[in-house]
Write an enzyme that holds these catalytic residues in place. Structure first.
Site, mmCIF file in Angstrom:
data_model
loop_
_atom_site.group_PDB
_atom_site.id
_atom_site.type_symbol
_atom_site.label_atom_id
_atom_site.label_comp_id
_atom_site.label_asym_id
_atom_site.label_seq_id
_atom_site.Cartn_x
_atom_site.Cartn_y
_atom_site.Cartn_z
ATOM 1 N N ASP A 192 1.970 -41.082 -27.562
ATOM 2 C CA ASP A 192 1.019 -42.023 -28.171
ATOM 3 C C ASP A 192 1.754 -43.347 -28.095
ATOM 4 O O ASP A 192 2.668 -43.605 -28.887
ATOM 5 C CB ASP A 192 0.725 -41.646 -29.626
ATOM 6 C CG ASP A 192 -0.341 -42.555 -30.209
ATOM 7 O OD1 ASP A 192 -0.356 -43.758 -29.871
ATOM 8 O OD2 ASP A 192 -1.172 -42.077 -30.992
ATOM 9 N N HIS A 193 1.389 -44.171 -27.099
ATOM 10 C CA HIS A 193 2.265 -45.314 -26.816
ATOM 11 C C HIS A 193 2.317 -46.323 -27.970
ATOM 12 O O HIS A 193 3.226 -47.122 -28.041
ATOM 13 C CB HIS A 193 1.905 -45.973 -25.480
ATOM 14 C CG HIS A 193 0.610 -46.702 -25.503
ATOM 15 N ND1 HIS A 193 -0.585 -46.076 -25.329
ATOM 16 C CD2 HIS A 193 0.314 -48.007 -25.695
ATOM 17 C CE1 HIS A 193 -1.570 -46.951 -25.415
ATOM 18 N NE2 HIS A 193 -1.045 -48.144 -25.639
ATOM 19 N N HIS A 229 -4.121 -43.226 -32.083
ATOM 20 C CA HIS A 229 -3.331 -44.393 -32.511
ATOM 21 C C HIS A 229 -3.533 -44.725 -33.993
ATOM 22 O O HIS A 229 -2.563 -44.908 -34.728
ATOM 23 C CB HIS A 229 -3.715 -45.621 -31.679
ATOM 24 C CG HIS A 229 -3.722 -45.371 -30.201
ATOM 25 N ND1 HIS A 229 -2.718 -44.669 -29.574
ATOM 26 C CD2 HIS A 229 -4.602 -45.719 -29.238
ATOM 27 C CE1 HIS A 229 -3.004 -44.605 -28.279
ATOM 28 N NE2 HIS A 229 -4.133 -45.230 -28.060
#
Ligand code: NAD
Length: 495
Positions: A182-183, A245
């Site tokens: 999950d950047h 996110h």
């Protein structure tokens, strides 16, 4: 001095947009910093046919496109560690070719059997690839070696599909070998939430429902769907942004202090927080979540007239919602979230709104003073990183009025230039075996259970779309959602 990490990487989807744009430049940064030196190799694989030279030229181009000089010995040495092998991931027998290449490169570069498998391609292949990696003998064996599987989002499209996917991966990899990207968790200021909360008595002692009135999380995008329309139309903002996110950010904000700063302890607290997130019944889901889809303005087509979007699409490009935690720390303090495309600006921020003083002694009958403003701690995640704390102070004159003032900390330009990209941090974490900034299966599953309930309610009703103007902050319903509670969004247009 950076610690050298050793591994052979195998990138599935190795010729894809993500690999060229983010993953290879991030590896180069790790190489320049000495985290990767001589004991590593990278195999790119996809269906396309090409030889190593052509692949290396493409890697050089990807480095150049991301602002690196590529005429240096350093860049040439780096790309000499790259190899290409065409492969169809559905062809089980062909994994033998990848195995031989991995074994050969492992020996050549003395990578000591450490392996990182990065799945940068469509999720429908994840289960097959994981299975074939194991059954076809690509996982190396031994007590001191690691095999790590890195997977890109999306992780399922609801709880049931995510569970099936997880069951498939679990047949080949243990939970501590799976790194779900999950950047957002690689972003500097998201990681800073933990430092801010647990490194400051001032902050953590007030971090509860006694002092905090509400918390607002906004992930705002300026662009529309661009070239991702066919993917996005099947997903929508709820699945694309909220389930992963936003839920990750909210769990970092809501969690209790971990016993220690380790991945196991942090994940345990995030899971505990998500377990106390109220999963709405039908009526509450309908009241506490709103959706939107952008209309047209001037030259800008509405969502339904973007390329590859059906003209009757009911996919939401905007979500706002209220989240409630049923636990001692947060009971009564809502978390408001919103995210959408084609909004006023591109930014991510968290606004922590404190309660006003119980008694406003400056508001005596003869005073002209405006009521005290709430203290607000804003965490700016992007595009600029920093914090801002809004306090009340006396105005600089002979009378006695108060006005809100701001204490600002903004990461300066040089520091932000030196800040590692999320993918660089996350790849480094994978090399170290640190799962802190990745989503664990229990987190993913609780997030889906929450989101599925909203989706279920929405799927029963035909939305009135489009319902917001491009470059606004979403539909009127998003304002009503928070105004109903006698509150307002801290970030508004023109403030
Ligand atoms: P892409 O379409 O550009 O690349 C897909 C890659 O998979 C290509 O290399 C293609 O050749 C390969 N491929 C497809 N079918 C194959 C098969 N049967 N056998 C072998 N190889 C095959 O996609 P992308 O944008 O690089 O994204 C990759 C993954 O990352 C996707 O799951 C996407 O959802 C996710 N993701 C991408 C981004 C981004 O910024 N691009 C951001 C977040 C997540």
């Amino acid at each position: 001095m950076a610690t050298e990490r050793k591994a052979v990487f195998l990138f599935f989807g190795g010729t894809g947009d993500l690999a060229y744009r983010k993953l290879y430049p991030s590896l180069f940064n790790l190489y320049r910093k000495g985290n990767l030196r001589s004991h590593f190799a990278v195999i790119g694989t996809s269906r396309a046919k090409m030889d190593d030279d052509k692949f290396r030229a493409a890697i050089k181009k990807s480095l150049a496109d991301s602002g690196n000089r590529t005429d240096s010995k350093e860049a040439s040495d780096f790309v000499s560690h790259f190899y290409y092998q065409d492969h169809d991931v559905t062809d089980t027998a062909h994994y033998a070719v990848l195995k031989d290449l991995m074994d050969k490169l492992d020996k050549k570069y003395k990578a000591e059997g450490h392996r990182i498998f990065y799945l940068s391609m469509a999720p429908q292949f994840f289960g097959t690839i994981a299975q074939d990696l194991k059954t076809q003998g690509l996982l190396s064996e031994g007590n001191d070696v690691f095999n790590r599987l890195v997977i890109e989002k999306p992780f399922g499209r609801d709880y049931d599909s995510a569970r099936l996917l997880n069951d498939a991966l679990s047949k080949s990899f243990d939970e501590d070998q799976i790194f779900r990207i999950d950047h957002y968790l690689g972003k500097e200021m998201i990681q800073n939430i933990e430092a801010l909360r647990f490194g400051n008595t001032l902050v953590e002692s007030l971090w509860n429902n006694r002092y905090i009135d509400n918390i607002q999380v906004t992930l705002s995008e300026k662009l529309g769907v661009e070239e991702r329309a066919s993917y996005y139309d099947n997903s929508g903002a709820l699945r694309d942004m909220v389930q992963n996110h936003i839920m990750q950010i909210v769990s970092l904000l809501a969690m209790e202090q971990p016993v220690a700063f380790t991945d196991t302890d942090i994940r345990a607290e995030k899971v505990k927080a998500l377990r106390s997130l109220r999963v709405y019944n039908v009526a509450d889901a309908a009241t506490n979540f709103v959706r939107g889809q952008y209309g047209s303005i001037n030259e800008q087509a509405d969502y339904r007239h973007e390329d590859n979007v059906p003209h009757d699409s009911t996919t939401e490009t905007f979500v706002a919602g209220k989240l409630l935690f049923d636990n001692y720390r947060w009971s009564g303090t809502p978390f408001y979230i919103r995210t959408g495309k084609m909004l006023a600006d591109k930014f991510t921020r968290v606004d922590v709104v404190f309660k006003r003083p119980l008694v406003d002694i400056f508001a005596f009958p003869q005073s002209q003073n405006t009521p005290l403003a709430a203290n607000v701690l804003t965490i700016f995640v992007e595009p600029h990183a920093g914090f801002s704390l809004q306090l009340n102070a006396k105005t600089n004159d002979t009378g006695f009025s108060t006005e809100p003032i701001k204490l600002d900390y903004l990461v300066d330009a040089q520091k932000s230039k030196d800040t590692p990209e999320p993918y660089e941090r996350l790849l480094h974490d994978v090399l170290k075996g640190d799962g802190t900034n990745f989503s664990s299966w229990p987190e993913v599953s609780y997030a889906w259970k929450f989101v599925d309930q909203i989706r279920r309610v929405w799927d029963l009703q035909e939305p009135q779309f489009p319902n917001y103007t491009p470059h606004s902050m979403g539909p009127a319903a998003a304002e009503e959602l928070i105004q109903r509670d006698h509150r307002e969004w801290v970030y508004r247009l023109n403030n």
